[in-house]
Every structure is written in structure tokens, then in C-alpha cells.
Enzyme design. Structure first.
Site, mmCIF file in Angstrom:
data_model
loop_
_atom_site.group_PDB
_atom_site.id
_atom_site.type_symbol
_atom_site.label_atom_id
_atom_site.label_comp_id
_atom_site.label_asym_id
_atom_site.label_seq_id
_atom_site.Cartn_x
_atom_site.Cartn_y
_atom_site.Cartn_z
ATOM 1 N N TYR A 218 0.805 -1.213 0.000
ATOM 2 C CA TYR A 218 0.000 0.000 0.000
ATOM 3 C C TYR A 218 0.841 1.268 0.000
ATOM 4 O O TYR A 218 0.318 2.364 -0.159
ATOM 5 C CB TYR A 218 -0.932 0.010 1.210
ATOM 6 C CG TYR A 218 -2.343 -0.400 0.896
ATOM 7 C CD1 TYR A 218 -3.363 0.536 0.826
ATOM 8 C CD2 TYR A 218 -2.646 -1.722 0.651
ATOM 9 C CE1 TYR A 218 -4.655 0.153 0.536
ATOM 10 C CE2 TYR A 218 -3.941 -2.116 0.362
ATOM 11 C CZ TYR A 218 -4.942 -1.173 0.304
ATOM 12 O OH TYR A 218 -6.231 -1.557 0.010
ATOM 13 N N LYS B 19 2.269 -14.387 5.062
ATOM 14 C CA LYS B 19 2.579 -15.318 3.976
ATOM 15 C C LYS B 19 4.076 -15.613 4.011
ATOM 16 O O LYS B 19 4.768 -15.605 2.990
ATOM 17 C CB LYS B 19 2.151 -14.718 2.628
ATOM 18 C CG LYS B 19 2.153 -15.708 1.460
ATOM 19 C CD LYS B 19 1.114 -16.788 1.570
ATOM 20 C CE LYS B 19 1.130 -17.688 0.341
ATOM 21 N NZ LYS B 19 0.220 -18.846 0.471
#
Length: 331
Positions: free
Chosen positions: A123, A170
Site C-alpha cells: 500500500y 505469507k
């Protein structure tokens, strides 16, 4: 008397903002609203969707309530929401997801809280073209930002008697960036032995949430995963129309509805004000107006449970005015 910056927003923003002002007043809280605009409506005048004056008044008042602001897809200006978070270092995006009786959902007894890191990761918008046929986006994860968001999640859990914090990542694939986030989460968890800690890989977390949401409590995630998973949690409780949000820094807090500006129904008195109102409840608690916050939340719960006066997104046909008046009547 509290002084709060009000950014009505685009589309349905002014309508739901007005409704929230009326309900908070009916709850007995005196607020001096300093209204200032941002978004599409100020582009022609200022040449930017986020004039400096907006940031200045938020810095001065320390607290703001913000309606939805349109973010163009694929072109145009970058998100005003993201810019406010970064420029004011509002590193915590707090997204509670609590199921109300009568809400349009198959799930019951859900009470999740999402802590999304708000300032870095994908982001951050660090991207560029590589020649004419490829685009590259750079993901940045730092120890400092990871530590403060994880610590914020544990402090919340400790303060609100929450039992467990789950770090979502992740790290099996992105071993350095997400690996650093997970490493820091494990380090911080050692300082809070009274709070249970575990971690989940983000894709498995999404599956777990739609199968066994009751097994989870407080979730803490990097920026992009937090955006996706918080919307999933909103879906579990009936949609974004029931989901509040807060952007928190060390000194400044901006409370916002996380749904879009819905320009297709703007001005038609059809908008659901509950999400922004519940964000206002978070704001009232931040201002230590606890009794009023509890009363407003209870009034919302009663109106939803009765199921007679609901806006279209909640399965009814009521107007913005009607649901606002119904909540005030409960107060």
C-alpha cells in the site's frame, strides 16, 4: 465540549455524516464540529483532493470523523484515505466485526477485531513501469512498523480482556518481508504471556474465518492482507454497512466508514448511516464518552433486532431519515 474535525466526504457521505451528528447530539454529547471538505468536490478549487487545511485541522483537533471518499480505479488521484493515514502516521487501522441480531448474515456470535498495519507494505504505492509491458510494485516491511502494530493489538487484547491474538502472514513464500513481520510478532508476544498467541498463513486464515470464525479473536496483519481480511470479516457480519473503522496514531485518531461513497444513490435518502455511526461510537469511547457510546450501540442493536426499519442494504426499504429517527427514538 469536544472539538472534532468533520470531513463529510463524497457521494452519500454528507447524508450519513448529518445522520451521525444528529444521533450523537441526541445521545447527549456536546461536540463542536469543524467541517472541512476533501475528495472529488474540492479538486477544481484546490487542484488536490486533500488540501493542507484538512490535515492542519486534524492535527489541531487530534480527532476527526470522516465520511466515505471516492478513490478512482486505475487512474486519477491516489486514495485520500491512504494519504491521510500516511501523512498523519496513523499506523493502526482498527476494524471491529461484531454480529448484531437481525443483521443479514448466516453467522452468529462473531466478535472479531482486525488490526491492520496502515503505513507500509504494498500500500506504500512504490511502483513503476519496467519498459512498456511490465509494472513493478515494491513491498516494504520494517521492524519498527511491524512492532508497533503488533504491540497495539496485544495492548488492545489486554485492555479489553481478549483471549488471543493471531498474526496473519505469507511467510512461507515471502520469507524476508512477511518473515520479518512474523518474527517481530513472535517477539512481541513474549511480553504478553497472559494473551494466547498463534499465527496463520493468510490464505488458510481466510478459509478458517468462513468455517470457524468463533475460534478467532484479535487478528493482526500487514497492510494489504489487513484490507482483504477485514472486508471478509465485514461480510461475516452482514456487510460494510455495519462495519466501523478507526485510524489511530500516537496522538491523532481519524474515525471513518470503510464502505464506498455510493454515488449512484447519493442525495436519494437511501444510504445506511450505521457504519459511520458505529465509527462514531468508537470515537465516543476514544473521547471517554463511554456511557453515550454504549447507549448508541445498544440503540442500533435494538433497531436491527426488531427488523422493521432497515435500509435497502440490510434487507428493508427504510430511508436514511427513518433509520436515523428510529435510533434516536431508542435513545
Amino acid at each position: 465540549m469536544h472539538t472534532v474535525t468533520l470531513i463529510p466526504g463524497d457521494g452519500i457521505g454528507p447524508e450519513v455524516s448529518k445522520a451521525v451528528q444528529e444521533i450523537i447530539k441526541a445521545a447527549g454529547v456536546e461536540i463542536k464540529w469543524e467541517e472541512i471538505n476533501a475528495g472529488e468536490g474540492v479538486m477544481d478549487e484546490y487542484g488536490t483532493p486533500l488540501p493542507d487545511e484538512v490535515l492542519d485541522t486534524i492535527r489541531k483537533n487530534k480527532v476527526a470523523l470522516k465520511g466515505p471518499i471516492t478513490t478512482p480505479v486505475g487512474s486519477g488521484f491516489r486514495s485520500v484515505n491512504v494519504a491521510i493515514r500516511k501523512k498523519l502516521d496513523l499506523y493502526t487501522n482498527l476494524r471491529p466485526a461484531k454480529a448484531f441480531e437481525g443483521a443479514p448474515t448466516k453467522f452468529k456470535d462473531i466478535d472479531l477485531v482486525v488490526f491492520r498495519e496502515n503505513t507500509e507494505g504494498l500500500y506504500a504505492g512504490i511502483e513503476h513501469m519496467v519498459g512498456d509491458d511490465a509494472a513493478e510494485s515494491i513491498k516494504v516491511v520494517t521492524r519498527k512498523a511491524s512492532k508497533r502494530i503488533v504491540k497495539a493489538a496485544f495492548e488492545y487484547a489486554k485492555k479489553h480482556n481478549r483471549e488471543k491474538v493471531t498474526a496473519v502472514h505469507k511467510a512461507n513464500i515471502m520469507k524476508l518481508s512477511d518473515g520479518l513481520f512474523l518474527e517481530v510478532a513472535r517477539e512481541v508476544a513474549e511480553d504478553y504471556p497472559e494473551v494466547e498467541f498463534d499465527d496463520r498463513i493468510v490464505d488458510n486464515m481466510c478459509m478458517q474465518l468462513v468455517q470457524y470464525p468463533e475460534k478467532y479473536d484479535v487478528l493482526v496483519l500487514p497492510n494489504l492482507y489487513g484490507d482483504v481480511v477485514s472486508d471478509l470479516c465485514a461480510g461475516l457480519i452482514g456487510g460494510l454497512g455495519l462495519t466501523p473503522g478507526a485510524n489511530l496514531g500516537d496522538e491523532i485518531a481519524v474515525f471513518e466508514a470503510v464502505h464506498g461513497s455510493a454515488p449512484d444513490i447519493a442525495g436519494e435518502n437511501k444510504a445506511n448511516p450505521v457504519a459511520l455511526l458505529l465509527s462514531g461510537v468508537l470515537m465516543l469511547r476514544h473521547l471517554e464518552e463511554t456511557e453515550a457510546a454504549d447507549n448508541v450501540e445498544k440503540a442500533v442493536a435494538e433497531v436491527l433486532a426488531e427488523g422493521e426499519i432497515l435500509t435497502g442494504d440490510l434487507g428493508g426499504q427504510a430511508s436514511t431519515t427513518e433509520i436515523t429517527e428510529a435510533i434516536i427514538d431508542k435513545l
